[in-house]
Scaffold this active site. Structure first.
Site, PDB file in Angstrom:
ATOM      1  N   HIS A   1       0.822  -1.209   0.000  1.00  0.00           N
ATOM      2  CA  HIS A   1       0.000   0.000   0.000  1.00  0.00           C
ATOM      3  C   HIS A   1       0.859   1.263   0.000  1.00  0.00           C
ATOM      4  O   HIS A   1       1.645   1.492   0.920  1.00  0.00           O
ATOM      5  CB  HIS A   1      -0.941   0.032   1.209  1.00  0.00           C
ATOM      6  CG  HIS A   1      -1.845   1.226   1.184  1.00  0.00           C
ATOM      7  ND1 HIS A   1      -3.099   1.202   0.604  1.00  0.00           N
ATOM      8  CD2 HIS A   1      -1.656   2.493   1.609  1.00  0.00           C
ATOM      9  CE1 HIS A   1      -3.643   2.405   0.692  1.00  0.00           C
ATOM     10  NE2 HIS A   1      -2.790   3.209   1.301  1.00  0.00           N
TER      11      HIS A   1
ATOM     12  N   HIS B   1      -2.463   3.603  -8.287  1.00  0.00           N
ATOM     13  CA  HIS B   1      -2.830   2.796  -9.455  1.00  0.00           C
ATOM     14  C   HIS B   1      -2.527   3.599 -10.708  1.00  0.00           C
ATOM     15  O   HIS B   1      -2.805   4.789 -10.781  1.00  0.00           O
ATOM     16  CB  HIS B   1      -4.307   2.373  -9.409  1.00  0.00           C
ATOM     17  CG  HIS B   1      -5.261   3.488  -9.134  1.00  0.00           C
ATOM     18  ND1 HIS B   1      -5.435   4.025  -7.882  1.00  0.00           N
ATOM     19  CD2 HIS B   1      -6.089   4.190  -9.959  1.00  0.00           C
ATOM     20  CE1 HIS B   1      -6.321   4.995  -7.936  1.00  0.00           C
ATOM     21  NE2 HIS B   1      -6.731   5.129  -9.189  1.00  0.00           N
TER      22      HIS B   1
ATOM     23  N   HIS C   1      -3.597   3.911 -14.473  1.00  0.00           N
ATOM     24  CA  HIS C   1      -4.585   3.514 -15.478  1.00  0.00           C
ATOM     25  C   HIS C   1      -3.848   3.283 -16.795  1.00  0.00           C
ATOM     26  O   HIS C   1      -3.095   4.148 -17.251  1.00  0.00           O
ATOM     27  CB  HIS C   1      -5.599   4.632 -15.717  1.00  0.00           C
ATOM     28  CG  HIS C   1      -6.455   5.001 -14.536  1.00  0.00           C
ATOM     29  ND1 HIS C   1      -7.759   4.586 -14.395  1.00  0.00           N
ATOM     30  CD2 HIS C   1      -6.197   5.768 -13.447  1.00  0.00           C
ATOM     31  CE1 HIS C   1      -8.269   5.087 -13.276  1.00  0.00           C
ATOM     32  NE2 HIS C   1      -7.344   5.813 -12.685  1.00  0.00           N
TER      33      HIS C   1
HETATM   34  P1  5GP Z   1      -9.141   6.995  -9.621  1.00  0.00           P
HETATM   35  O1  5GP Z   1     -10.294   7.917  -9.896  1.00  0.00           O
HETATM   36  O2  5GP Z   1      -8.880   6.845  -8.131  1.00  0.00           O
HETATM   37  O3  5GP Z   1      -7.899   7.329 -10.377  1.00  0.00           O
HETATM   38  O4  5GP Z   1      -9.578   5.593 -10.202  1.00  0.00           O
HETATM   39  C1  5GP Z   1     -10.167   4.574  -9.470  1.00  0.00           C
HETATM   40  C2  5GP Z   1     -10.633   3.544 -10.483  1.00  0.00           C
HETATM   41  O5  5GP Z   1     -10.963   2.348  -9.788  1.00  0.00           O
HETATM   42  C3  5GP Z   1     -11.890   3.963 -11.260  1.00  0.00           C
HETATM   43  O6  5GP Z   1     -11.575   3.978 -12.652  1.00  0.00           O
HETATM   44  C4  5GP Z   1     -12.919   2.898 -10.896  1.00  0.00           C
HETATM   45  O7  5GP Z   1     -13.732   2.541 -11.995  1.00  0.00           O
HETATM   46  C5  5GP Z   1     -12.059   1.753 -10.423  1.00  0.00           C
HETATM   47  N1  5GP Z   1     -12.681   0.907  -9.422  1.00  0.00           N
HETATM   48  C6  5GP Z   1     -13.384   1.322  -8.332  1.00  0.00           C
HETATM   49  N2  5GP Z   1     -13.771   0.266  -7.589  1.00  0.00           N
HETATM   50  C7  5GP Z   1     -13.317  -0.850  -8.250  1.00  0.00           C
HETATM   51  C8  5GP Z   1     -13.414  -2.255  -7.963  1.00  0.00           C
HETATM   52  O8  5GP Z   1     -13.970  -2.707  -6.973  1.00  0.00           O
HETATM   53  N3  5GP Z   1     -12.816  -3.090  -8.863  1.00  0.00           N
HETATM   54  C9  5GP Z   1     -12.167  -2.623  -9.976  1.00  0.00           C
HETATM   55  N4  5GP Z   1     -11.633  -3.556 -10.782  1.00  0.00           N
HETATM   56  N5  5GP Z   1     -12.060  -1.313 -10.259  1.00  0.00           N
HETATM   57  C10 5GP Z   1     -12.627  -0.444  -9.406  1.00  0.00           C
HETATM   58 ZN    ZN Z   2      -4.147  -0.317  -0.252  1.00  0.00          ZN
END
Ligand code: 5GP
Ligand code: ZN
Length: 112
Positions: free
Chosen positions: A45, A98, A100
């Site tokens: 983490h 993360h 993308h």
């Molecule tokens: P952020 O907005 O934090 O950069 O992106 C978080 C991403 O996590 C979003 O694109 C959302 O669709 C994805 N996400 C949220 N919850 C889950 C989940 O339980 N499983 C998966 N595989 N993706 C998730």
């Molecule tokens: Zn975490």
């Protein structure tokens, strides 16, 4: 601390995993924003890419290399976009680093 992506690493929350290394895991985004939309995370983490780059730059490099490997595996020969939302203004909703990996369609710049 309860963290969604730590839950995926632990196997407590299901995910469609597409690639794994010793210290990273890549799985499909639940709500894809492109034909290919994979999230690459460190198993450990860290809140965001800036934090990891500061405490362990080699590990940050591994996450980046894993993202490139996913793009290769997904056949994104026409190009792709790597995004690391960092903090509230960028819309970061999950505070476990993360990257993308987005591809399979042309994308405009700048993003909205
Ligand atoms: P952020 O907005 O934090 O950069 O992106 C978080 C991403 O996590 C979003 O694109 C959302 O669709 C994805 N996400 C949220 N919850 C889950 C989940 O339980 N499983 C998966 N595989 N993706 C998730
Ligand atoms: Zn975490």
């Amino acid at each position: 601390m309860s963290c969604l992506f730590c839950g995926i690493v632990a196997g407590d929350i299901p995910a469609t995993v597409v690639q794994e290394t010793e210290r990273t895991i890549a799985f499909r985004d639940l709500n894809p924003a492109a034909p290919t939309h994979v999230l690459v995370i460190p198993r450990d983490h860290h809140a965001n890419v800036a934090d990891l780059a500061e405490v362990d730059p080699a590990y940050a490099g591994e996450v980046l290399a894993a993202a490139a490997a996913v793009a290769r595996q997904e056949g994104l020969t026409g190009g792709y976009r790597l995004v690391a939302n960092t903090g509230d203004d960028a819309g970061q909703t999950v505070h476990h680093l993360h990257i993308h990996v987005l591809g399979g369609r042309s994308m405009s710049w700048p993003p909205g």
